[in-house]
Enzyme design. Sequence first.
Site, PDB file in Angstrom:
ATOM      1  N   GLY A  45       0.821  -1.221   0.000  1.00  0.00           N
ATOM      2  CA  GLY A  45       0.000   0.000   0.000  1.00  0.00           C
ATOM      3  C   GLY A  45       0.849   1.262   0.000  1.00  0.00           C
ATOM      4  O   GLY A  45       1.858   1.344   0.693  1.00  0.00           O
ATOM      5  N   CYS A 128      -9.034   0.496   4.703  1.00  0.00           N
ATOM      6  CA  CYS A 128      -8.440   1.507   5.588  1.00  0.00           C
ATOM      7  C   CYS A 128      -9.541   2.160   6.421  1.00  0.00           C
ATOM      8  O   CYS A 128     -10.646   2.374   5.930  1.00  0.00           O
ATOM      9  CB  CYS A 128      -7.758   2.604   4.769  1.00  0.00           C
ATOM     10  SG  CYS A 128      -6.586   2.056   3.545  1.00  0.00           S
ATOM     11  N   GLY A 263      -0.554 -14.509  -1.411  1.00  0.00           N
ATOM     12  CA  GLY A 263      -0.127 -13.636  -0.321  1.00  0.00           C
ATOM     13  C   GLY A 263       0.706 -14.332   0.725  1.00  0.00           C
ATOM     14  O   GLY A 263       1.932 -14.429   0.619  1.00  0.00           O
TER      15      GLY A 263
END
Length: 300
Positions: A45, A128, A263
């Site tokens: 991010g 977020c 991931g």
Amino acid sequence: MNTKVNIAGVEFKNPITVASGTFGSGMEYDEFVNLDNLGAVTTKGVANIPWPGNPTPRIAETYGGMMNAIGLQNPGIDTFIERDIPFLKTKNTKIIVNVCGKSKEDYVEVVERLANQPVDLLEINVSCPNVKEGGIAFGQDPKALFEITKAVKEKAKQPIIMKLSPNVTDITEMARAAEAAGSDALSLINTLTGMKIDVNRRTFAVANKTAGVSGPAIKPIAIRMVYQVANAVKIPIIGMGGCMNANDALEFIMAGASAVAVGTANFNNPYATVEIIKGIEEYMIKNNIDDINEIIGCVK
């Protein structure tokens, strides 16, 4: 044999990318993985200013996976443009930049800064906390999700992928809201919120108290959500959540994902992505599948 897939007009050589936050910007894995082999690299991010992240400890192991509360620590967009994009441009792969923010203005600022950069897609992390709405994630309220998607889409020069949070009652409601606001693709799922207590220390295993759960334990939930969303929207999906091997990736594809992000597997096996790509090719040969697109969403 064709392994190429198309996400919002961007052609990947194969359907495998990495999940944001598990691969840095690829530099850390460069000695293990030839990044040219990946369909795309999805970056960690990136925010408009550097974020320090959460206090430590920030990671804990759990049955069938891990928990993290890194808090999106990142060096900010200036360093990213100066250091990470030039590195990624030396690789023959597509670039997906994951964008995070604490307000609508934060997201828009990053998207505008990336407008003239040589990157292919923007993945918008709506898990977020929205500081202006008392900390609820943008992706947990369909109205907030619609608004943030619309605001980003108006300014983005690249196609946008909204990354959906699974911490909702109805994932299809969120997917439809993002699609209606102009999202070009979706990625799902982000981590599930969990907690672990250290009984010897009699306190939380992670300083943040709660953390995002990832890894094989969440895969059945991720597959179910990808399937539901694939049958609710018309835009392409990047599936993720506990993909450890080629069979896992094929499950996501058959459920309706056009691409799959790996991931947690990267942490215990840095070669996971290339092994999965090879495994998909072997499956296609064995089953006489000429084109990967034949099996996208084949399970109804």
